[in-house]
Design a protein around this motif. Structure first.
Motif, PDB file in Angstrom:
ATOM      1  N   MET A 148      30.045  38.558  33.226  1.00  0.00           N
ATOM      2  CA  MET A 148      30.736  39.435  34.179  1.00  0.00           C
ATOM      3  C   MET A 148      31.266  40.688  33.513  1.00  0.00           C
ATOM      4  O   MET A 148      31.340  40.786  32.280  1.00  0.00           O
ATOM      5  N   LEU A 149      31.650  41.606  34.358  1.00  0.00           N
ATOM      6  CA  LEU A 149      32.327  42.823  33.916  1.00  0.00           C
ATOM      7  C   LEU A 149      33.650  42.903  34.650  1.00  0.00           C
ATOM      8  O   LEU A 149      33.683  42.827  35.884  1.00  0.00           O
ATOM      9  N   LEU A 150      34.739  43.025  33.921  1.00  0.00           N
ATOM     10  CA  LEU A 150      36.054  43.203  34.519  1.00  0.00           C
ATOM     11  C   LEU A 150      36.367  44.696  34.508  1.00  0.00           C
ATOM     12  O   LEU A 150      36.570  45.293  33.450  1.00  0.00           O
ATOM     13  N   TRP A 151      36.379  45.269  35.682  1.00  0.00           N
ATOM     14  CA  TRP A 151      36.555  46.726  35.828  1.00  0.00           C
ATOM     15  C   TRP A 151      37.914  46.989  36.466  1.00  0.00           C
ATOM     16  O   TRP A 151      38.166  46.610  37.597  1.00  0.00           O
ATOM     17  N   ILE A 200      30.137  41.995  38.747  1.00  0.00           N
ATOM     18  CA  ILE A 200      31.220  42.962  38.537  1.00  0.00           C
ATOM     19  C   ILE A 200      32.419  42.542  39.366  1.00  0.00           C
ATOM     20  O   ILE A 200      32.326  42.363  40.583  1.00  0.00           O
ATOM     21  N   TYR A 201      33.538  42.355  38.693  1.00  0.00           N
ATOM     22  CA  TYR A 201      34.791  42.053  39.370  1.00  0.00           C
ATOM     23  C   TYR A 201      35.737  43.230  39.175  1.00  0.00           C
ATOM     24  O   TYR A 201      35.996  43.647  38.037  1.00  0.00           O
ATOM     25  N   GLN A 202      36.217  43.756  40.268  1.00  0.00           N
ATOM     26  CA  GLN A 202      37.134  44.892  40.191  1.00  0.00           C
ATOM     27  C   GLN A 202      38.574  44.391  40.189  1.00  0.00           C
ATOM     28  O   GLN A 202      38.988  43.638  41.074  1.00  0.00           O
ATOM     29  N   LEU A 203      39.338  44.794  39.180  1.00  0.00           N
ATOM     30  CA  LEU A 203      40.747  44.439  39.083  1.00  0.00           C
ATOM     31  C   LEU A 203      41.579  45.576  39.652  1.00  0.00           C
ATOM     32  O   LEU A 203      41.288  46.755  39.408  1.00  0.00           O
ATOM     33  N   TYR A 204      42.613  45.222  40.400  1.00  0.00           N
ATOM     34  CA  TYR A 204      43.446  46.232  41.039  1.00  0.00           C
ATOM     35  C   TYR A 204      44.685  46.531  40.196  1.00  0.00           C
ATOM     36  O   TYR A 204      45.134  45.682  39.407  1.00  0.00           O
ATOM     37  N   PRO A 205      45.272  47.721  40.363  1.00  0.00           N
ATOM     38  CA  PRO A 205      46.541  48.014  39.670  1.00  0.00           C
ATOM     39  C   PRO A 205      47.611  47.013  40.087  1.00  0.00           C
ATOM     40  O   PRO A 205      47.640  46.563  41.241  1.00  0.00           O
TER      41      PRO A 205
END
Length: 434
Positions: A47-50, A154-159
């Motif tokens: 995975m990619l932590l974005w 791809i997993y998008q991390l939020y602020p």
């Protein structure tokens, strides 16, 4: 009580050791969410932590390895070459085939790998010899090869939210209390302190550590104030007055004379400053400021004339250039006045500072790549030129959960009379649409 001597950064000391202590990213870790399901199934895909800095990418990778009892190897792209990558991937592959032990290879700032370095990872990721977890703050569409993107999730991390940061701060203060360091924040100061972190947990804890190390000496009880934050964190920059008080008094008098529609006094103070040896370009820069602050959209020609005066002085110097600046000062003095733009911008800046890094709504984001389109970027956006009247009245332009604001109130002066009429009509139509 001596000042605390942290053997590790406070952010490292407080790094969660289990997922139950991890704050944020509930869209990935809550029950029946993607990563929660992976942990339950005792499996993990590359995975990619974005996500933005301080959102928990490195911590999450560590916690996933611990939860699944995987071997864990971490490297930073900026300090790792192709040779090191091959060594790490070969060892992980060997461990899997010999001992059936999975390895998580965590690569921080993976967007800094070039194409050749990314290509080294491809066969191992495809075979599943190890689990690749890349961390990036950059848009993967532009920084990661398509070949690698097609093999990972791809997993998008939020602020982090203010509530999540407040919980992290509470944990830190509790830890310090155990070391007999008692720090208290009045609620409004605490909220401001959290705002300074700008959704970044690491920045929050680094600021707290700096606060502790800079202030805690013989007194172990400390109440944080705005003044203390300014002193320690240096968030307010003070200007160095190299010309003395009289210089700033004169530029203030010039500015106020222009604002007060008194061209004669404005020209007098300009002449005084030139006679005293002031750099005319400094005055020209201030005149540009006056054009935006005190005239604004009441007469946009003022800004253009001020810019022309600056350019003329640069080309001609004194005395010819002085006259161009005097012309701009005189024009601004007699022009219609409005500080509506200045007031609106200040109000918007205050909201921007207090609200932190709120994400741009999906419908306002462009989607130049298929991946971004799959994340919903640009979906439901209404193209104003295709709408009757040229304005999509029901469309929102502020971040989600941020109430509609009005900052700009045009005055009944000059061109702003017409601007006000148009905005009043559009704002009333928007309200009616709701």
């Amino acid at each position: 009580m001596n000042r605390p001597n942290f053997r590790q950064p406070l952010a490292a000391i407080l790094r969660p050791t289990s997922l139950k202590d991890f704050y944020g990213q509930e869209h990935l870790l809550s029950i029946n969410k993607p990563l929660a399901n992976s942990i339950s199934a005792n499996t993990l895909q590359s995975m990619l932590l974005w996500g933005p800095p301080g959102s928990g990418k490195t911590t999450l990778a560590n916690l996933l390895a611990a939860a699944l009892n995987f071997n864990f190897v971490a490297v930073t792209a900026t300090a790792t070459g192709t040779k090191e990558i091959k060594t790490i991937t070969s060892q992980a592959d060997l461990l899997w085939h010999k001992e059936q032990t999975k390895t998580i290879v965590f690569i921080d700032e993976i967007h800094r790998f070039n194409k050749a370095q990314q290509d080294v990872l491809l066969p191992y990721v495809e075979q599943g010899s190890f689990v690749l977890i890349g961390a990036t703050t950059e848009n993967p569409s532009f920084s990661i090869n398509n070949a690698l993107l097609s093999r990972i999730i791809i997993y998008q991390l939020y602020p982090l939210t203010a509530i999540e940061l407040e919980k992290i701060l509470a944990n830190a203060l509790s830890l310090l209390t155990k070391d007999n360091i008692n720090i208290t924040f009045p609620q409004e100061v605490k909220e401001y302190f959290i705002t300074l972190a700008d959704c970044d947990a690491r920045k929050l804890l680094n600021n707290l550590e700096l606060l502790v190390c800079s202030t805690v000496a013989n007194n172990s009880n400390l109440e944080v104030t705005y003044q203390l934050l300014e002193q320690v964190l240096n968030f307010s920059c003070r200007k160095f007055d190299k010309h003395g008080d009289l210089f700033y008094e004169q530029i203030s008098a010039l500015h106020k004379a222009v604002r007060g529609t008194h061209p004669d006094a404005a020209l007098y103070w300009f002449a005084r400053m030139i006679d005293g040896g002031c750099d005319p370009l400094y005055i020209a820069r201030r005149v540009i400021r006056m054009a935006s602050e005190d005239i604004g959209n009441a007469d946009p020609r003022g800004l253009q004339l001020a810019l022309n005066a600056y350019d003329t002085y640069q080309r001609l110097g004194s005395p010819e250039g002085d006259l161009a600046i005097a012309q701009a000062i005189c024009f601004l003095s007699v022009a219609p006045k409005s500080n509506a733009l200045y007031t609106a911008f200040n109000a918007a800046k205050e909201d921007a500072k207090c609200s932190g890094s709120l994400p741009v709504p999906l419908h306002l984001r462009n989607a130049p790549t298929p991946m971004m389109k799959s994340f919903g970027y640009g979906k439901f956006y209404k193209y104003d030129h295709d709408v009757l009247g040229g304005v999509a009245l029901s469309q929102t332009y502020f971040p989600e959960n941020f109430s509609e604001k009005i900052y700009y109130y045009p005055r009944e002066e000059g061109l702003e009379i017409q601007i006000k009429q148009k905005l009043d009509r559009i704002r009333a139509a928007r309200m009616a649409e709701k």
